[in-house]
Design a protein around this motif. Sequence first.
Motif: not given
Length: 60
Positions: A8-24
Amino acid sequence: MERKVANVYEDTRALLNQVKDEFDFKSDDQAIKFLCQMFMADNRNDVLKKYIDVKRKVAE
């Protein structure tokens, strides 16, 4: 089921982490599986199908 690792590219990882955090979501797998299922169930995926068809025809 055998576990595979995805690159996973860094920008994709950041976006995935944002989704995981926001939606638990508890894991990458959980978030990705949910998002893929929602995309496949949504009729808006037809836009991507049409894009791919046009792209194939241009390449021919």
